[in-house]
Scaffold this motif. Structure first.
Motif, PDB file in Angstrom:
ATOM      1  N   PRO A   1       9.492  -0.938   6.521  1.00 31.45           N
ATOM      2  CA  PRO A   1       9.994   0.468   7.051  1.00 31.45           C
ATOM      3  C   PRO A   1      10.939  -0.085   8.256  1.00 31.45           C
ATOM      4  O   PRO A   1      10.694  -0.684   9.185  1.00 31.45           O
ATOM      5  CB  PRO A   1       8.419   0.910   7.804  1.00 31.45           C
TER       6      PRO A   1
ATOM      7  N   GLU B   1      12.298   6.049   9.734  1.00 33.01           N
ATOM      8  CA  GLU B   1      11.767   7.176   8.928  1.00 33.01           C
ATOM      9  C   GLU B   1      12.268   6.666   7.457  1.00 33.01           C
ATOM     10  O   GLU B   1      12.220   7.370   6.653  1.00 33.01           O
ATOM     11  CB  GLU B   1      12.206   8.389   9.103  1.00 33.01           C
TER      12      GLU B   1
ATOM     13  N   PRO C   1       0.765  -1.054  -0.012  1.00 30.91           N
ATOM     14  CA  PRO C   1       0.104   0.055   0.000  1.00 30.91           C
ATOM     15  C   PRO C   1       0.810   1.197   0.154  1.00 30.91           C
ATOM     16  O   PRO C   1       2.053   1.139   0.350  1.00 30.91           O
ATOM     17  CB  PRO C   1      -0.854  -0.233   1.343  1.00 30.91           C
ATOM     18  N   GLU C   2       0.092   2.303  -0.426  1.00 34.10           N
ATOM     19  CA  GLU C   2       1.044   3.605  -0.271  1.00 34.10           C
ATOM     20  C   GLU C   2       1.004   4.264   1.108  1.00 34.10           C
ATOM     21  O   GLU C   2       0.225   3.659   1.974  1.00 34.10           O
ATOM     22  CB  GLU C   2       0.129   4.610  -1.178  1.00 34.10           C
ATOM     23  N   SER C   3       2.129   4.971   1.293  1.00 35.80           N
ATOM     24  CA  SER C   3       2.378   5.484   2.602  1.00 35.80           C
ATOM     25  C   SER C   3       2.997   6.821   2.434  1.00 35.80           C
ATOM     26  O   SER C   3       3.191   7.264   1.141  1.00 35.80           O
ATOM     27  CB  SER C   3       3.043   4.492   3.465  1.00 35.80           C
ATOM     28  N   GLU C   4       3.744   7.496   3.585  1.00 33.50           N
ATOM     29  CA  GLU C   4       4.377   8.592   3.367  1.00 33.50           C
ATOM     30  C   GLU C   4       5.660   8.482   2.724  1.00 33.50           C
ATOM     31  O   GLU C   4       6.183   9.160   2.134  1.00 33.50           O
ATOM     32  CB  GLU C   4       4.627   9.094   4.908  1.00 33.50           C
ATOM     33  N   ARG C   5       6.112   7.291   2.857  1.00 33.01           N
ATOM     34  CA  ARG C   5       7.403   6.906   2.145  1.00 33.01           C
ATOM     35  C   ARG C   5       7.344   6.041   0.768  1.00 33.01           C
ATOM     36  O   ARG C   5       8.180   5.618   0.261  1.00 33.01           O
ATOM     37  CB  ARG C   5       8.501   6.026   3.096  1.00 33.01           C
ATOM     38  N   ILE C   6       6.043   5.287   0.453  1.00 36.18           N
ATOM     39  CA  ILE C   6       5.895   4.682  -0.443  1.00 36.18           C
ATOM     40  C   ILE C   6       4.992   5.430  -1.520  1.00 36.18           C
ATOM     41  O   ILE C   6       3.884   5.435  -1.123  1.00 36.18           O
ATOM     42  CB  ILE C   6       5.390   3.177  -0.195  1.00 36.18           C
ATOM     43  N   TRP C   7       5.214   5.807  -2.829  1.00 35.53           N
ATOM     44  CA  TRP C   7       4.147   6.417  -3.655  1.00 35.53           C
ATOM     45  C   TRP C   7       4.153   6.006  -5.037  1.00 35.53           C
ATOM     46  O   TRP C   7       4.791   5.228  -5.305  1.00 35.53           O
ATOM     47  CB  TRP C   7       4.851   7.837  -3.862  1.00 35.53           C
TER      48      TRP C   7
END
Length: 426
Positions: free
Chosen positions: A317, A320, A177-183
């Motif tokens: 992860p 950060e 899934p997308e996240s703050e670090r995976i786009w």
């Protein structure tokens, strides 16, 4: 809902396809064939691939394939008319190119969309389309629209015809899934802006198409001290076939050829010419990336790392950052990369209009693979009880050819549909 307020046309989505339709209908209005139309768009304002409006990136189609020119070269909504209003037509001519900057073409699209503010409802997500008349003959449909947040009660709009042009949604690798670090690449610029202050030192980009190559090039140039890892399941980027004869597959007559062909011929055409659009990259960008890679191998100051014939096998992860394990497929060896972000340039899934059609779906016909059956005018084939029109744009690549999801025939497609709709409403 006011039962007497029945729209002639309800449009689902307001990207380039339905924007071009709005223009075609407007120009027919001025010829005395007025129709009432309203478009419903989930975004807060007009936007088209905003996350990939990289500075300096150019369009892959010529400006002549704008919203109108292939249908009506004299239209006031043409790209050249836009340039004239901005006082840039002479300067653009001096660039000696048919391919405008992507940011400028987006500015053109937004300029055209602004002229239809009174016919568009933004922040309005269509969540369902049902018969307005129950189990009998369907003379109109009720379009259920959620305005604002998910807590808002849906509103209903009644229409004699509906045109679904919902576009595609980003496709992520399964289980990631997308996240703050995976786009997804569609969020590239927003994602970069969010972490730029932390001075990222390493990126991984997954994919082999144009968006992947542009993301690699952008990150390598923007973050001059960062490592950029490009991961491919093949040996590298393949060149897009944009040669003149091959490009005729995007000519209007090619749609007729494709629609009339047998299923086996359609599959063959797609296999022959998928390299015009899918998992391919402009030759100039490939050359630039290769030269960068070679130069770094000569100087020993390597920042661009190309992982050929490889795949991601683990993304974890860690604080950060991300720990990303890359497998080299020929021998199964792995490389572990500590990265600040992972960009997945893994394409889009076309929205399936069937998911919106509620009690209308059992009245719709499907092909041998379960897809909605469309006629040449992109109207969903239904049983005789459905008197209103359900039209779909951007879904029928299998029946109408490779141009169906692209800008190339946007103007022509919109003109054909506007003609059909206005004739039916006379």
């Amino acid at each position: 809902m006011d039962a007497d307020a029945v729209l002639d046309i309800a449009g689902v989505g307001f990207g380039p396809a339905n924007l071009a339709l709005a223009i075609a209908l407007d120009e027919m209005d001025s010829a005395g064939r007025a129709v009432t139309a309203r478009f419903f768009e989930a975004q807060e304002r007009f936007g088209w691939h905003r996350g990939m409006l990289i500075e300096g990136a150019t369009m892959q189609v010529p400006f002549l394939k704008d919203l109108v020119t292939m249908r009506n070269p004299t239209s006031r909504f043409s790209f050249l008319s836009f340039l004239h209003t901005r006082g840039r037509i002479v300067d653009f001519a001096n660039t000696k190119t048919f391919f405008p900057l992507r940011t400028e073409f987006h500015e053109y699209l937004a300029w055209a969309a602004e002229q239809f503010e009174n016919r568009v409802s933004y922040r309005s997500e269509v969540i369902g389309i049902r018969s307005a008349t129950g189990p009998g003959d369907v003379e109109a449909v009720d379009v259920s629209v959620r305005v604002g947040g998910r807590d808002e009660a849906p509103r209903t709009h009644r229409a004699r015809n509906v045109v679904i042009a919902a576009g595609g949604r980003p496709r992520m690798p399964e289980g990631l899934p997308e996240s703050e670090r995976i786009w997804h690449s569609s969020r590239l610029l927003d994602g970069v802006q969010a972490i730029a202050g932390s001075k990222p030192s390493s990126f991984v980009v997954l994919g082999s198409g144009q968006s992947a190559a542009e993301a690699v090039d952008y990150l390598h140039c923007e973050f001059t001290d960062a490592q950029v890892h490009s991961v491919h399941s093949r040996y590298g980027y393949s060149v897009a076939d944009d040669s003149s004869f091959t490009n005729s597959i995007f000519n209007p007559v090619a749609v007729d050829h494709h629609f009339a062909a047998s299923e086996s011929v359609r599959r063959s055409l797609h296999a022959y010419h998928a390299n015009t659009n899918y998992s391919v990259v402009d030759e100039g960008l490939i050359r630039r990336l290769y030269q960068t890679s070679y130069l770094e191998s000569v100087t020993g100051r390597r920042r661009l790392h190309v992982h050929k014939v490889s795949r991601l096998v683990e993304v974890t992860p860690v604080g950060e950052r991300l720990r990303i394990v890359i497998e080299f497929l020929p021998d199964g060896s792995t490389t572990t990369v500590e990265a600040d972000a992972l960009v997945c340039a893994t394409g889009y899934l076309r929205a399936d209009p069937a998911s919106l059609l509620g009690d209308l779906l059992p009245r719709c016909r499907r092909d041998g693979q379960g897809r909605l059956l469309l006629d040449r005018n992109r109207r969903v084939a239904t049983d005789e009880s459905v008197k209103c029109g359900i039209y779909v744009l951007g879904y029928g690549e299998h029946s109408h050819g490779l141009s169906e999801t692209l800008l190339s025939l946007t103007a022509v497609r919109a003109g054909e549909l506007a003609e059909v709709l206005t004739k039916e409403l006379v």
